[in-house]
Enzyme design. Structure first.
Site, PDB file in Angstrom:
ATOM      1  N   LYS A  29       0.727  -1.338  -0.128  1.00  0.00           N
ATOM      2  CA  LYS A  29       0.065  -0.232   0.064  1.00  0.00           C
ATOM      3  C   LYS A  29       0.876   1.318  -0.056  1.00  0.00           C
ATOM      4  CE  LYS A  29      -0.290   0.673   4.828  1.00  0.00           C
ATOM      5  NZ  LYS A  29      -1.069   0.975   6.147  1.00  0.00           N
ATOM      6  N   ASP A  82      -7.531   0.091   3.294  1.00  0.00           N
ATOM      7  CA  ASP A  82      -6.191   0.513   3.889  1.00  0.00           C
ATOM      8  C   ASP A  82      -5.720   0.937   2.328  1.00  0.00           C
ATOM      9  OD1 ASP A  82      -4.806   1.259   6.045  1.00  0.00           O
ATOM     10  OD2 ASP A  82      -3.359  -0.570   6.276  1.00  0.00           O
ATOM     11  N   ASN A  94       3.498   8.788   2.256  1.00  0.00           N
ATOM     12  CA  ASN A  94       3.867   8.063   1.180  1.00  0.00           C
ATOM     13  C   ASN A  94       3.412   8.774  -0.426  1.00  0.00           C
ATOM     14  OD1 ASN A  94       5.636   5.498   1.901  1.00  0.00           O
ATOM     15  ND2 ASN A  94       3.872   5.386   3.428  1.00  0.00           N
TER      16      ASN A  94
END
Length: 163
Positions: A29, A82, A94
């Site tokens: 992710k 998520d 990120n």
């Protein structure tokens, strides 16, 4: 026991027996969020951004199975829940790093030095694991090319064009 700890809070948890799948999703992710942040700078349409996310999700589904996880975990909170939260949220470190990386490398470096960008260490480790298995996942390769081989944002455009 854990469920009881959070019973009367705003924290919503769910159980999973898929340790490998949940762990892998926790890693990818962050990598996906870097890519989605980069894509933001390209001023793509919502349709194209969705296409990018779907292409990566398709690869992640295969990756989960390859690493001993269960494909269905992708559709659970630890998966798509998520991923959406991390990949489409400007509060994600990120995502923010990816956006800065595409806009201004110096700002990205400064940001990285002052913030935890898990996706970078995750990328290195997952790439090693994939290579050890003689497998290849295009979104991982594409981001490695950009980060480790001084590739450009055009690598992301090419990735989208191939799909």
């Amino acid at each position: 026991i854990v469920e009881k700890m959070f019973e009367n809070t705003n924290i919503n948890i769910s159980k999973s027996n898929d340790i490998y799948g949940v762990q892998l999703l926790g890693i990818v992710k962050n990598i996906m969020a870097i890519i989605m942040g980069m894509a933001e700078t390209l001023n793509l349409s919502n349709t194209t951004n969705t296409k990018l996310l779907m292409i990566m999700l398709d690869e992640v589904k295969k990756m989960i199975v390859e690493f001993g996880g269960q494909e269905k975990t992708l559709m659970e909170r630890a998966g798509i829940g998520d991923i959406i939260l991390t990949c489409l949220n400007e509060q994600s470190r990120n995502y923010t790093y990816g956006k800065l990386l595409a806009e201004d490398i110096k700002k990205a470096e400064k940001y990285k030095n002052n913030n935890t960008v898990e996706g970078l260490s995750n990328l290195k480790h997952i790439k090693e694991m994939i290579d050890d298995r003689n497998k290849s996942y295009e979104f991982i390769n594409m981001l490695c090319e950009i980060i480790y081989n001084n590739g450009s944002i055009n690598n992301l455009k090419k990735y989208l064009e191939k799909a």
